[in-house]
Design an enzyme around this catalytic site. Structure first.
Site, mmCIF file in Angstrom:
data_model
loop_
_atom_site.group_PDB
_atom_site.id
_atom_site.type_symbol
_atom_site.label_atom_id
_atom_site.label_comp_id
_atom_site.label_asym_id
_atom_site.label_seq_id
_atom_site.Cartn_x
_atom_site.Cartn_y
_atom_site.Cartn_z
ATOM 1 N N LYS A 47 -14.159 -37.981 7.176
ATOM 2 C CA LYS A 47 -12.779 -38.257 6.761
ATOM 3 C C LYS A 47 -12.545 -39.748 6.559
ATOM 4 C CE LYS A 47 -9.365 -38.454 9.919
ATOM 5 N NZ LYS A 47 -8.546 -39.690 9.859
ATOM 6 N N ASN A 48 -12.885 -40.539 7.567
ATOM 7 C CA ASN A 48 -12.530 -41.959 7.500
ATOM 8 C C ASN A 48 -13.317 -42.712 6.436
ATOM 9 O OD1 ASN A 48 -10.627 -41.603 9.432
ATOM 10 N ND2 ASN A 48 -11.805 -42.498 11.111
ATOM 11 N N CYS A 141 2.048 -45.346 15.044
ATOM 12 C CA CYS A 141 1.821 -43.906 14.981
ATOM 13 C C CYS A 141 1.687 -43.416 16.401
ATOM 14 C CB CYS A 141 0.587 -43.586 14.141
ATOM 15 S SG CYS A 141 -0.924 -44.054 14.947
ATOM 16 N N ARG A 146 -0.379 -50.381 16.053
ATOM 17 C CA ARG A 146 -1.252 -50.541 14.895
ATOM 18 C C ARG A 146 -0.784 -51.627 13.915
ATOM 19 N NH1 ARG A 146 -3.917 -44.749 13.735
ATOM 20 N NH2 ARG A 146 -5.644 -46.119 13.235
ATOM 21 N N ASP A 334 -12.228 -42.156 18.922
ATOM 22 C CA ASP A 334 -11.917 -40.885 18.265
ATOM 23 C C ASP A 334 -12.594 -39.682 18.946
ATOM 24 O OD1 ASP A 334 -10.310 -42.196 16.486
ATOM 25 O OD2 ASP A 334 -11.650 -42.027 14.767
ATOM 26 N N ARG A 426 -4.996 -32.574 9.630
ATOM 27 C CA ARG A 426 -5.265 -33.883 9.030
ATOM 28 C C ARG A 426 -6.759 -34.154 8.959
ATOM 29 N NH1 ARG A 426 -3.560 -38.411 12.340
ATOM 30 N NH2 ARG A 426 -4.905 -39.343 10.796
HETATM 31 C C1 UD1 Z 1 -9.954 -46.739 12.167
HETATM 32 C C2 UD1 Z 1 -10.040 -45.243 12.061
HETATM 33 C C3 UD1 Z 1 -9.560 -44.577 13.331
HETATM 34 C C4 UD1 Z 1 -10.305 -45.139 14.543
HETATM 35 C C5 UD1 Z 1 -10.236 -46.655 14.556
HETATM 36 C C6 UD1 Z 1 -11.084 -47.281 15.657
HETATM 37 C C7 UD1 Z 1 -9.682 -44.900 9.695
HETATM 38 C C8 UD1 Z 1 -8.803 -44.331 8.641
HETATM 39 N N1 UD1 Z 1 -9.222 -44.797 10.941
HETATM 40 O O1 UD1 Z 1 -8.569 -47.066 12.315
HETATM 41 O O2 UD1 Z 1 -9.788 -43.188 13.233
HETATM 42 O O3 UD1 Z 1 -9.745 -44.636 15.730
HETATM 43 O O4 UD1 Z 1 -10.698 -47.180 13.299
HETATM 44 O O5 UD1 Z 1 -12.393 -46.854 15.553
HETATM 45 O O6 UD1 Z 1 -10.753 -45.371 9.415
HETATM 46 N N2 UD1 Z 1 -5.540 -54.136 15.294
HETATM 47 C C9 UD1 Z 1 -4.767 -55.255 15.396
HETATM 48 N N3 UD1 Z 1 -4.467 -55.950 14.242
HETATM 49 C C10 UD1 Z 1 -4.932 -55.566 13.014
HETATM 50 C C11 UD1 Z 1 -5.734 -54.414 12.940
HETATM 51 C C12 UD1 Z 1 -6.022 -53.706 14.098
HETATM 52 O O7 UD1 Z 1 -4.337 -55.635 16.493
HETATM 53 O O8 UD1 Z 1 -4.634 -56.234 12.030
HETATM 54 C C13 UD1 Z 1 -5.840 -53.361 16.539
HETATM 55 C C14 UD1 Z 1 -5.249 -51.955 16.489
HETATM 56 O O9 UD1 Z 1 -3.897 -51.954 16.835
HETATM 57 C C15 UD1 Z 1 -6.116 -51.228 17.480
HETATM 58 C C16 UD1 Z 1 -7.474 -51.894 17.290
HETATM 59 O O10 UD1 Z 1 -7.222 -53.128 16.625
HETATM 60 O O11 UD1 Z 1 -5.652 -51.419 18.777
HETATM 61 C C17 UD1 Z 1 -8.451 -51.079 16.472
HETATM 62 O O12 UD1 Z 1 -7.891 -50.829 15.218
HETATM 63 P P1 UD1 Z 1 -8.750 -50.682 13.891
HETATM 64 O O13 UD1 Z 1 -10.201 -50.869 14.199
HETATM 65 O O14 UD1 Z 1 -8.141 -51.569 12.856
HETATM 66 O O15 UD1 Z 1 -8.495 -49.174 13.531
HETATM 67 P P2 UD1 Z 1 -8.088 -48.571 12.119
HETATM 68 O O16 UD1 Z 1 -8.881 -49.207 11.054
HETATM 69 O O17 UD1 Z 1 -6.619 -48.532 11.982
#
Ligand code: UD1
Length: 467
Positions: A47-48, A141, A146, A334, A426
């Site tokens: 999915k991701n 979410c 996030r 996850d 989802r």
């Molecule tokens: C992706 C995955 C999700 C998975 C996550 C961590 C997708 C669509 N989703 O989510 O399933 O659980 O990776 O493996 O690929 N953060 C910040 N600032 C930012 C960006 C992130 O503080 O600008 C923090 C987030 O709040 C969170 C952590 O970093 O606490 C990890 O987030 P991130 O690795 O960015 O996850 P996603 O890419 O949103």
């Protein structure tokens, strides 16, 4: 849609003639537990990886054919968002054709973006391709706030002017050809989404970009491989340092998405928690190293079957272990909820520390309703193994939490009824059919229609004619 006296099969496609999220939240899943699972289960595309690769198709004006795309509600939503931007999409089973030649707007609609956080990642390719992108902040979410500041800072380092007004991130590139410039970027945290956004943006930038402390998740590597198949010049993806030499344009491609390591991990836990014996594939076993290590640590037997399948044989009694979620190659957040379901039935004490998201333990209360003994202290869950779980009505709170409840239901005595199935839909393609194929007894119905056990037999009979 109203089905009386009939099992409802969950499915979604891009043309949207199946259970919509609105319908799914009126449905419930009944599971009669304690059936040991046996047989082979097919893993769908990741999915991701599929979601971000779909946004990557915005980088190129030619045709992109994607294969092994899972048929999921999230993929459908991403298709709707890309379509709103002017991308032409055609889906045929797991093959998705995209053409982004005529992008008609650089502005993604809030109603859609707010439902799918990954759609924010389109800011990178849109900005690279058009020199302008307007994407609503995705908001928080169920699992956390996030934020997206790492995405924004990286784009600014590449020369973009980024303003946030009234909840919309407006990004512009000025100067010659409205082209982003290569930059040296250090991420304070190895965010998956920020790494992907910036890597895509850099493919068309002027000069070389390096991303230090990049996320190393397999989905990042899959995206890099996809971009390279269109002519991008990315090296180091899958390590902490990614280097991208910008090119002027990208070309058509035909690309197959990797198997979903989280879906595979969920089935491995299903094999263990039901003390079953199942073969899961296709998988890339290296993507599951941490999950396999923890399954072995609690006493389950996991062996390779050829190069791309794993066999799991559950132990008569598993023992507890401690888990800390971490960026890849650490234990994936996850898989945390699913493993928690398994540890509720593992002898002794276990501690799960959730370090990636700040609000990802909401399934604890639901598991406790089924007889689990879990206490939460901050971001730690302390689990005391219990001899059995009891089926109960429970509510899914997010995608992986719903998978954890399905797993708990498969192991519990009696019937478990799960509400809020839109979360499950989802991220798991044909989950119920796949589990039925392994011998599980479960059936989906409308919330107000109580199915009897004969429906379960029918569901299993229907499934066996499909196999
Ligand atoms: C992706 C995955 C999700 C998975 C996550 C961590 C997708 C669509 N989703 O989510 O399933 O659980 O990776 O493996 O690929 N953060 C910040 N600032 C930012 C960006 C992130 O503080 O600008 C923090 C987030 O709040 C969170 C952590 O970093 O606490 C990890 O987030 P991130 O690795 O960015 O996850 P996603 O890419 O949103």
């Amino acid at each position: 849609m109203r089905l009386e006296g009939k099992a409802i099969t969950a499915s979604v496609n891009l043309t949207g003639n199946h259970a919509s999220p609105d319908e799914a939240d009126k449905q419930v899943l009944h599971i009669w537990g304690r059936q040991p699972l046996a047989g082979h289960v097919k893993v769908s595309g990741a999915k991701n990886a599929a979601l971000v690769v779909m946004t990557g198709a915005l980088l190129c004006s030619g045709d992109c054919r994607l294969r092994n795309v899972p048929v999921l509600a999230d993929v459908k939503r991403m298709g709707q968002i890309l379509s709103a931007l002017g991308v032409k999409l055609t889906q045929n089973g797991d093959v998705l054709d995209l053409n982004a030649r005529d992008i008609s707007t650089s502005e993604a609609p809030y109603e859609l973006v707010s439902q799918l956080r990954a759609s924010f990642f389109a800011i990178g390719p849109l900005l690279a391709r058009l020199g302008v992108a307007k994407i609503p902040l995705p908001g928080g979410c169920a699992i956390g706030a996030r934020p997206v500041e790492l995405h924004v800072r990286g784009l600014q380092a590449m020369g973009a002017d980024v303003q946030i007004d009234h909840g919309i991130v407006n990004a512009y590139v000025t100067g010659p050809n409205r082209r982003l410039k290569g930059a040296k970027i250090y991420l304070d945290y190895p965010s998956v989404g920020a790494t992907e956004t910036l890597m895509m943006a850099a493919t068309l930038a002027d000069g070389e970009t390096t991303i230090e402390n990049a996320a190393q998740e397999p989905e990042v590597l899959d995206l890099a491989n996809f971009c390279n198949s269109m002519g991008a010049k990315i090296t180091g993806a899958g390590t902490k340092t990614i280097t991208i030499s910008g090119v002027e344009q990208l070309h058509s491609t035909d690309y197959s998405i990797i198997p979903d390591r989280i879906e595979a991990g969920t089935f491995l836990v299903a094999g263990a928690i039901t003390r079953g014996d199942i073969i899961v594939g296709p998988v890339i076993p290296d993507h599951l190293t941490a999950v396999i290590a923890k399954l072995r640590a609690i006493g389950a037997k996991v062996t390779a079957e050829g190069t791309n399948q794993l066999r799991i044989v559950g132990a008569p009694q598993h023992t507890g272990t401690d888990i800390e979620t971490l960026p890849y190659p650490g234990f994936p957040t996850d898989m945390q909820a699913q493993f928690m379901a398994l540890l509720t039935l593992s002898e002794g004490n276990s501690v799960i520390s959730e370090t990636v998201f700040e609000n990802r333990l909401r399934h604890v209360a639901e598991l406790n309703r089924m007889g689990a003994d879990i206490r939460v202290k901050g971001n730690h869950a302390i689990i005391r193994g219990v001899p059995f779980l009891s089926g109960a009505p429970v509510v899914a709170t997010d995608l992986r939490a719903s998978a954890a409840l399905v797993l708990a239901g498969l192991a519990a005595q009696g019937k478990t009824t799960i509400q809020q199935l839109q979360h499950l839909d989802r991220g798991y393609e044909s989950l119920e059919d796949k589990l039925r194929g392994l011998g599980a007894k479960l059936v989906r119905s409308l919330a107000d229609a109580e199915p009897d056990a004969s429906l379960v037999s029918q569901a299993i009979a229907v499934q066996s004619t499909l196999n």
